[in-house]
Motif scaffolding. Structure first.
Motif, PDB file in Angstrom:
ATOM      1  N   SER A 195       0.829  -1.205   0.000  1.00 37.45           N
ATOM      2  CA  SER A 195       0.000   0.000   0.000  1.00 37.45           C
ATOM      3  C   SER A 195       0.862   1.254   0.000  1.00 37.45           C
ATOM      4  O   SER A 195       0.581   2.216  -0.715  1.00 37.45           O
ATOM      5  CB  SER A 195      -0.934  -0.011   1.212  1.00 37.45           C
ATOM      6  N   VAL A 229      -4.652   8.774  -3.827  1.00 38.88           N
ATOM      7  CA  VAL A 229      -5.681   9.025  -2.811  1.00 38.88           C
ATOM      8  C   VAL A 229      -6.367   7.725  -2.406  1.00 38.88           C
ATOM      9  O   VAL A 229      -6.573   7.450  -1.214  1.00 38.88           O
ATOM     10  CB  VAL A 229      -6.709  10.047  -3.341  1.00 38.88           C
ATOM     11  N   VAL A 230      -6.721   6.904  -3.418  1.00 40.66           N
ATOM     12  CA  VAL A 230      -7.384   5.630  -3.118  1.00 40.66           C
ATOM     13  C   VAL A 230      -6.456   4.715  -2.322  1.00 40.66           C
ATOM     14  O   VAL A 230      -6.868   4.084  -1.337  1.00 40.66           O
ATOM     15  CB  VAL A 230      -7.838   4.951  -4.425  1.00 40.66           C
ATOM     16  N   LEU A 260     -10.650   7.243   9.496  1.00 48.68           N
ATOM     17  CA  LEU A 260     -11.716   7.598   8.552  1.00 48.68           C
ATOM     18  C   LEU A 260     -12.540   6.371   8.175  1.00 48.68           C
ATOM     19  O   LEU A 260     -13.770   6.443   8.097  1.00 48.68           O
ATOM     20  CB  LEU A 260     -11.101   8.230   7.292  1.00 48.68           C
ATOM     21  N   ARG A 261     -11.863   5.237   7.931  1.00 52.78           N
ATOM     22  CA  ARG A 261     -12.601   4.024   7.587  1.00 52.78           C
ATOM     23  C   ARG A 261     -13.467   3.564   8.751  1.00 52.78           C
ATOM     24  O   ARG A 261     -14.592   3.103   8.568  1.00 52.78           O
ATOM     25  CB  ARG A 261     -11.621   2.914   7.187  1.00 52.78           C
ATOM     26  N   TRP A 271      -3.935   5.582  -0.429  1.00 54.15           N
ATOM     27  CA  TRP A 271      -3.737   6.129   0.922  1.00 54.15           C
ATOM     28  C   TRP A 271      -4.946   5.832   1.800  1.00 54.15           C
ATOM     29  O   TRP A 271      -4.813   5.417   2.950  1.00 54.15           O
ATOM     30  CB  TRP A 271      -3.510   7.635   0.842  1.00 54.15           C
ATOM     31  N   PHE A 272      -6.130   6.012   1.252  1.00 52.04           N
ATOM     32  CA  PHE A 272      -7.349   5.787   2.032  1.00 52.04           C
ATOM     33  C   PHE A 272      -7.498   4.316   2.407  1.00 52.04           C
ATOM     34  O   PHE A 272      -8.011   3.986   3.480  1.00 52.04           O
ATOM     35  CB  PHE A 272      -8.570   6.242   1.240  1.00 52.04           C
ATOM     36  N   ALA A 273      -7.051   3.401   1.536  1.00 48.43           N
ATOM     37  CA  ALA A 273      -7.168   1.967   1.806  1.00 48.43           C
ATOM     38  C   ALA A 273      -5.960   1.413   2.548  1.00 48.43           C
ATOM     39  O   ALA A 273      -5.939   0.225   2.871  1.00 48.43           O
ATOM     40  CB  ALA A 273      -7.353   1.200   0.496  1.00 48.43           C
ATOM     41  N   PRO A 321      -6.261   7.331   7.677  1.00 52.00           N
ATOM     42  CA  PRO A 321      -7.304   6.621   6.913  1.00 52.00           C
ATOM     43  C   PRO A 321      -7.975   5.517   7.717  1.00 52.00           C
ATOM     44  O   PRO A 321      -9.152   5.220   7.478  1.00 52.00           O
ATOM     45  CB  PRO A 321      -6.535   6.055   5.712  1.00 52.00           C
ATOM     46  N   ARG A 322      -7.251   4.898   8.684  1.00 56.97           N
ATOM     47  CA  ARG A 322      -7.899   3.889   9.518  1.00 56.97           C
ATOM     48  C   ARG A 322      -9.019   4.522  10.329  1.00 56.97           C
ATOM     49  O   ARG A 322     -10.101   3.937  10.470  1.00 56.97           O
ATOM     50  CB  ARG A 322      -6.877   3.239  10.461  1.00 56.97           C
ATOM     51  N   TYR A 360     -16.414   5.701   8.880  1.00 54.92           N
ATOM     52  CA  TYR A 360     -17.314   5.356   7.774  1.00 54.92           C
ATOM     53  C   TYR A 360     -18.096   4.083   8.078  1.00 54.92           C
ATOM     54  O   TYR A 360     -19.325   4.031   7.919  1.00 54.92           O
ATOM     55  CB  TYR A 360     -16.481   5.189   6.502  1.00 54.92           C
ATOM     56  N   VAL A 404     -16.553   4.838  -6.781  1.00 49.45           N
ATOM     57  CA  VAL A 404     -16.765   5.120  -5.354  1.00 49.45           C
ATOM     58  C   VAL A 404     -18.241   4.976  -5.000  1.00 49.45           C
ATOM     59  O   VAL A 404     -18.599   4.401  -3.951  1.00 49.45           O
ATOM     60  CB  VAL A 404     -16.258   6.537  -5.015  1.00 49.45           C
TER      61      VAL A 404
END
Length: 453
Positions: A276, A345-346, A359-360, A348-350, A356-357, A363, A426
């Motif tokens: 990642s 961006v994808v 944020l996930r 980093w978010f995943a 991002p953890r 979510y 998305v």
């Protein structure tokens, strides 16, 4: 007392089972830790260095792949070359330049002063008096200017007509044939190019059509216009060996270099210890290389303006020709930047990063609360939602592959295409998350106080 003894015995059994389970969990955690440690040791710093080298090589190849891919299609395919430059026939600056060049070529190859003098001398030979002869001689300069005006007006009318784009395309095809012959080191083509000092877009076919148009308008002097060898310069003759070398490299690399660059980037991500993180850096490097390519186009325009004197070709025309030639590469580089930013961006978010953890987690908690609220009001996806949840990984892969295929297959690809593709992907992921219905884990009932008999 019997109940109290029974309760104590039960508590002792539970403590024994709990101790056993705790030992098993600790043993499993230790084994997992050992496995991860050995895996990381087996994939040590050598793999990280290899991943970095592959990603750097892929990023360095990316701009070369864009340029070589464009050059191969444009330099070797006449139809592509014509399609690239044909729209310039409708550009007012190009039309004005063609008028100037055609008029200059005609004036250079046709001696209008001598032509007018011969006509007046022929009239005088018919028998005119001294005063009439003097008047005719005085009209020579005015008559020459009048003829030049008539010729120029005829050229302007033709260039502004619907027939000019066809002449322009014919000139482009002749020019491309000559350019290919020069790049392939054809001796006759090279001599022809060096005799004029330049290679470029030939105006000879356009002058021929202008000649026919002038004759159709009864401008008889047009019959004296000879074949004209005049070009809009693309390269100077002393640059031809360099251009020929570049042409051979493009032919050799143009087809497979883009795929090699992509393979290096993919391999660098796959062999990395933290894929990642490697994907984020690969996307960042790709975007940076595309930005440098865009900067290179700007620098190249300035160098071309310096190399081609304004006395030969006006700066506006040189800039227009350069921008037309590099437009496709410029668009590809911009698309590369947008695509790289989207991937970064994808990824980093995943990825496993702290932000991002969180944020996930926010979510997923929000979706869980939304589903719970919906189920309390009788809205649920039932067994279908459970099946979606069981197949969520497969669905995520399908969505990712569909988005990748859309970006690869869409031609011509634009920035808006990438933005819409990412947005739809998305949205599809969000819809899957809303529809899925995770299986609930049954919580053990709390042990209450014993009820006295």
């Amino acid at each position: 007392m019997d109940q109290e003894a029974e309760l104590r015995e039960r508590v002792a059994q539970l403590e024994t089972e709990n101790s056993t389970l705790r030992g098993q969990v600790e043993a499993y955690a230790s084994a997992v830790s050992d496995d991860r440690g050995s895996s990381r040791r087996s994939r040590g710093r050598g793999w990280t260095v290899l991943a970095a080298v592959l990603i750097v090589l892929g990023c360095l190849m990316a701009p070369l792949a864009v340029v070589s891919g464009w050059a191969k299609s444009t330099l070797t395919d006449t139809d592509t070359f014509v399609a690239t430059y044909a729209p310039l026939a409708h550009n007012p600056e190009v039309q004005s330049f063609v008028v100037d060049q055609a008029a200059a070529a005609i004036n250079q190859n046709v001696n209008l002063d001598q032509y007018i003098a011969d006509v007046i001398d022929g009239i005088k030979a018919l028998g005119t008096g001294p005063r009439a002869s003097a008047a005719l001689d005085a009209l020579k300069g005015t008559a020459t200017q009048s003829v030049q005006t008539v010729v120029r007006n005829g050229i302007e009318d033709y260039v502004a007509s619907e027939a000019f784009p066809q002449s322009w395309e014919r000139a482009l095809r002749v020019s491309h044939t000559q350019l290919l012959a020069t790049l392939r080191n054809d001796p006759q083509a090279l001599i022809a190019a060096q005799s004029d000092g330049t290679i470029g877009i030939q105006l000879g076919p356009i002058v021929e059509d202008v000649k026919a148009a002038l004759l159709a308008r009864d401008v008889s002097i047009a019959s004296q216009i000879p074949p004209v060898d005049r070009t809009i310069p693309i390269a100077q003759s002393d640059q031809i060996p360099t251009v020929q070398t570049a042409y051979r490299i493009v032919i050799a690399l143009g087809s497979w270099l883009p795929w090699v660059a992509l393979a290096f980037l993919a391999a660098g991500v796959l062999v990395a210890r933290r894929r990642s993180v490697a994907l984020v850096w690969a996307a960042f490097g790709l975007g940076l290389s595309m930005l440098l390519l865009l900067l290179g186009f700007t620098i190249g325009r300035g160098l071309l303006l310096t190399a081609v004197p304004t006395a030969v070709v006006p700066g506006a025309i040189t800039t227009l020709l350069y921008d037309t030639a590099t437009a496709a590469m410029h668009d590809t580089a911009v698309i590369g930047v947008v695509l790289a930013v989207s991937i970064a961006v994808v990824a980093w978010f995943a990825g496993p990063f702290r932000a991002p953890r969180r944020l996930r987690s926010f979510y997923t908690d929000g979706l869980a609360g939304l589903r719970d609220n919906a189920e309390r009001h009788g809205v649920t996806t039932g067994r279908f939602g459970e099946w979606i949840y069981a197949q969520r990984r497969v669905l995520h892969v399908i969505i990712a592959l569909a988005a990748s295929a859309a970006i690869i297959l869409l031609r011509p690809l634009s920035v808006s295409d990438i933005v819409w593709t990412v947005a739809i992907a998305v949205l599809a992921l969000v819809i899957v998350s809303l529809i899925e219905r995770p299986k609930r884990v049954a919580r053990p009932e709390p042990v209450g106080e014993p009820v006295a008999a």
